[in-house]
Design a protein around this motif. Structure first.
Motif, mmCIF file in Angstrom:
data_model
loop_
_atom_site.group_PDB
_atom_site.id
_atom_site.type_symbol
_atom_site.label_atom_id
_atom_site.label_comp_id
_atom_site.label_asym_id
_atom_site.label_seq_id
_atom_site.Cartn_x
_atom_site.Cartn_y
_atom_site.Cartn_z
ATOM 1 N N HIS A 79 -22.316 1.697 -35.654
ATOM 2 C CA HIS A 79 -23.758 1.447 -35.535
ATOM 3 C C HIS A 79 -24.053 0.089 -34.899
ATOM 4 C CE1 HIS A 79 -28.036 1.470 -36.639
ATOM 5 N NE2 HIS A 79 -27.846 0.232 -37.058
ATOM 6 N N SER A 80 -23.423 -0.962 -35.401
ATOM 7 C CA SER A 80 -23.776 -2.314 -34.957
ATOM 8 C C SER A 80 -23.482 -2.534 -33.481
ATOM 9 C CB SER A 80 -23.034 -3.351 -35.809
ATOM 10 O OG SER A 80 -23.456 -3.284 -37.154
ATOM 11 N N GLN A 81 -22.323 -2.104 -33.024
ATOM 12 C CA GLN A 81 -22.000 -2.303 -31.606
ATOM 13 C C GLN A 81 -22.881 -1.440 -30.707
ATOM 14 O OE1 GLN A 81 -18.310 -3.347 -30.060
ATOM 15 N NE2 GLN A 81 -17.211 -3.373 -32.018
ATOM 16 N N ALA A 82 -23.233 -0.251 -31.179
ATOM 17 C CA ALA A 82 -24.127 0.602 -30.393
ATOM 18 C C ALA A 82 -25.510 -0.035 -30.267
ATOM 19 C CB ALA A 82 -24.236 1.987 -31.029
ATOM 20 N N VAL A 83 -26.022 -0.618 -31.354
ATOM 21 C CA VAL A 83 -27.317 -1.295 -31.310
ATOM 22 C C VAL A 83 -27.256 -2.494 -30.370
ATOM 23 C CG1 VAL A 83 -29.006 -2.624 -32.652
ATOM 24 C CG2 VAL A 83 -28.031 -0.533 -33.604
ATOM 25 N N ALA A 84 -26.134 -3.229 -30.412
ATOM 26 C CA ALA A 84 -25.994 -4.397 -29.541
ATOM 27 C C ALA A 84 -26.051 -3.992 -28.068
ATOM 28 C CB ALA A 84 -24.691 -5.122 -29.849
ATOM 29 N N GLU A 85 -25.387 -2.895 -27.711
ATOM 30 C CA GLU A 85 -25.401 -2.428 -26.322
ATOM 31 C C GLU A 85 -26.804 -1.993 -25.906
ATOM 32 O OE1 GLU A 85 -23.076 -2.531 -24.031
ATOM 33 O OE2 GLU A 85 -21.718 -3.532 -25.437
ATOM 34 N N LEU A 86 -27.461 -1.223 -26.764
ATOM 35 C CA LEU A 86 -28.818 -0.763 -26.458
ATOM 36 C C LEU A 86 -29.776 -1.938 -26.292
ATOM 37 C CD1 LEU A 86 -29.647 2.315 -28.744
ATOM 38 C CD2 LEU A 86 -29.638 2.237 -26.248
ATOM 39 N N ALA A 87 -29.709 -2.876 -27.239
ATOM 40 C CA ALA A 87 -30.626 -4.012 -27.220
ATOM 41 C C ALA A 87 -30.405 -4.869 -25.982
ATOM 42 C CB ALA A 87 -30.444 -4.846 -28.488
ATOM 43 N N ALA A 88 -29.142 -5.105 -25.628
ATOM 44 C CA ALA A 88 -28.852 -5.931 -24.460
ATOM 45 C C ALA A 88 -29.355 -5.272 -23.177
ATOM 46 C CB ALA A 88 -27.346 -6.196 -24.375
ATOM 47 N N GLN A 89 -29.148 -3.963 -23.050
ATOM 48 C CA GLN A 89 -29.626 -3.261 -21.861
ATOM 49 C C GLN A 89 -31.154 -3.253 -21.799
ATOM 50 O OE1 GLN A 89 -27.772 0.612 -21.111
ATOM 51 N NE2 GLN A 89 -26.000 -0.033 -22.291
ATOM 52 N N ALA A 90 -31.793 -3.015 -22.938
ATOM 53 C CA ALA A 90 -33.259 -3.017 -22.980
ATOM 54 C C ALA A 90 -33.810 -4.399 -22.666
ATOM 55 C CB ALA A 90 -33.742 -2.545 -24.349
ATOM 56 N N ALA A 192 -34.205 -0.998 -31.050
ATOM 57 C CA ALA A 192 -32.845 -0.495 -30.842
ATOM 58 C C ALA A 192 -32.218 -0.050 -32.155
ATOM 59 C CB ALA A 192 -31.990 -1.581 -30.180
ATOM 60 N N ASP A 193 -32.464 -0.798 -33.213
ATOM 61 C CA ASP A 193 -31.913 -0.445 -34.527
ATOM 62 C C ASP A 193 -32.476 0.886 -35.022
ATOM 63 O OD1 ASP A 193 -30.556 -0.974 -37.106
ATOM 64 O OD2 ASP A 193 -32.598 -1.206 -37.853
ATOM 65 N N VAL A 194 -33.786 1.077 -34.883
ATOM 66 C CA VAL A 194 -34.407 2.325 -35.331
ATOM 67 C C VAL A 194 -33.850 3.504 -34.543
ATOM 68 C CG1 VAL A 194 -36.565 3.627 -35.419
ATOM 69 C CG2 VAL A 194 -36.529 1.246 -36.164
ATOM 70 N N TYR A 195 -33.765 3.357 -33.226
ATOM 71 C CA TYR A 195 -33.286 4.476 -32.405
ATOM 72 C C TYR A 195 -31.860 4.873 -32.782
ATOM 73 C CZ TYR A 195 -31.902 7.385 -28.509
ATOM 74 O OH TYR A 195 -31.425 8.438 -27.760
ATOM 75 N N GLN A 196 -30.971 3.879 -32.870
ATOM 76 C CA GLN A 196 -29.577 4.201 -33.171
ATOM 77 C C GLN A 196 -29.425 4.796 -34.567
ATOM 78 O OE1 GLN A 196 -27.125 4.279 -31.090
ATOM 79 N NE2 GLN A 196 -25.655 4.953 -32.647
ATOM 80 N N ALA A 197 -30.220 4.323 -35.520
ATOM 81 C CA ALA A 197 -30.173 4.877 -36.872
ATOM 82 C C ALA A 197 -30.615 6.344 -36.875
ATOM 83 C CB ALA A 197 -31.057 4.055 -37.805
ATOM 84 N N LEU A 198 -31.631 6.656 -36.081
ATOM 85 C CA LEU A 198 -32.105 8.036 -36.008
ATOM 86 C C LEU A 198 -31.044 8.964 -35.418
ATOM 87 C CD1 LEU A 198 -35.735 7.428 -34.686
ATOM 88 C CD2 LEU A 198 -35.096 8.196 -36.979
ATOM 89 N N ARG A 199 -30.234 8.445 -34.504
ATOM 90 C CA ARG A 199 -29.243 9.273 -33.819
ATOM 91 C C ARG A 199 -27.960 9.462 -34.630
ATOM 92 N NH1 ARG A 199 -29.064 12.393 -30.799
ATOM 93 N NH2 ARG A 199 -28.184 11.799 -28.795
ATOM 94 N N GLN A 200 -27.868 8.756 -35.758
ATOM 95 C CA GLN A 200 -26.721 8.908 -36.643
ATOM 96 C C GLN A 200 -27.155 9.577 -37.946
ATOM 97 O OE1 GLN A 200 -25.456 4.612 -36.526
ATOM 98 N NE2 GLN A 200 -23.438 5.512 -36.141
#
Length: 281
Positions: A79-90, A192-200
């Motif tokens: 979760h954490s690394q996925a959020v980091a990637e999403l947030a950085a790209q956004a 980014a945190d909300v989106y990744q949490a929803l996808r898991q």
């Protein structure tokens, strides 16, 4: 209690040789332990631990922190690394300066380290949280900030990380911030945190597919909890095919247009401020 936990976790979480050493000499080891600062004591015994980290090593260390925090609940793996990637790209899509992008990525990696301080039974609860469980869970951003506050290099990262559950309408935690009190990097991190949490998957629900997650995110924007531009950027970073927005006249931002529309509807400054969660000025 310390002996019991050590023996119970011997060979799983703790090294057997260290456990045996501790158990055989626990009186000597624990003498005066309440009056020392473990941080300074450990570094004094091995000065090499106090050496500064390069930027690359720091990034790897924070990623390890994030991976460790995700182990608190098996469903959170990655979760954490996925959020980091999403947030950085956004953040890059929204034009954040490089320094803010670095802060955002690092904060995303460690935002949930405070979860370690909450009993696993809370995170693994398959039903609705009790009031007590909810209150315990809501302390994890505060714990994240406190865990990182003593290290000057990590204090700013901890402050940013601790705000990822704040919401524009003031309904978030731990401080109940609203509107302009929430910086752009924190808004991106929250989305980014909300989106990744929803996808898991989570103990109380299955993972949402991409379409359902997008609909949920847009509902949060409509309710005034998440920033619309940040959600749009996060969705694009996640691979959603979104319609391009028409350019706004005279260099206006989307937020400025929202204010002007309400002015055109005859709303007063206090009414607009209350509705959009911005300053009356």
């Amino acid at each position: 209690a310390a002996l019991h936990v050590s023996r119970e976790r011997r060979g799983t979480q703790f090294d057997p040789e260290l456990v045996d050493c501790f158990c055989s000499r626990h009186t000597e080891i624990l003498e005066g332990v309440g009056g020392i600062s473990a941080w300074e004591e450990v570094i004094a015994l091995d000065p090499g631990l106090g050496a500064g980290l390069s930027e690359d090593h720091l990034e790897r260390a924070l990623a390890a922190f994030g991976d460790f925090s995700d182990l608190k609940s098996p469903l959170r793996t990655g979760h954490s690394q996925a959020v980091a990637e999403l947030a950085a790209q956004a953040g890059a899509k929204l034009g954040l300066p490089e320094a803010d992008l670095v802060l955002l990525r690092r904060a995303a990696l460690v935002k949930d380290i405070g979860m370690i301080g909450i009993p696993s039974a809370v995170w693994d609860e398959p039903g609705e949280w009790s009031l007590a469980q909810r209150e315990r869970a809501r302390t994890h951003p505060y714990l994240t900030e406190r865990m990182l506050a003593r290290v000057p290099l990590l204090a700013e990262i901890g402050r940013c990380a601790s705000l990822h559950h704040e919401r524009l309408d003031g309904s978030g935690y731990p401080h109940g911030l609203r509107g302009d009190a929430i910086s752009l990097p924190v808004r991106i991190l929250g989305a980014a945190d909300v989106y990744q949490a929803l996808r898991q998957p989570r103990p109380h629900r299955p993972a949402l597919d991409a379409r359902a997650a997008e609909q949920t995110m847009r509902a949060e924007v409509h309710a005034g909890r998440l920033d619309g531009e940040c959600v749009h950027a996060v969705l694009e970073a996640a691979g959603h095919r979104l319609r391009r927005r028409a350019g706004l006249p005279a260099g206006l931002t989307a937020r400025e247009v929202e204010v002007l529309v309400r002015l055109g509807q005859g709303r007063s400054n206090p009414e607009i401020a209350a509705e959009l969660h911005v300053s009356r000025k």
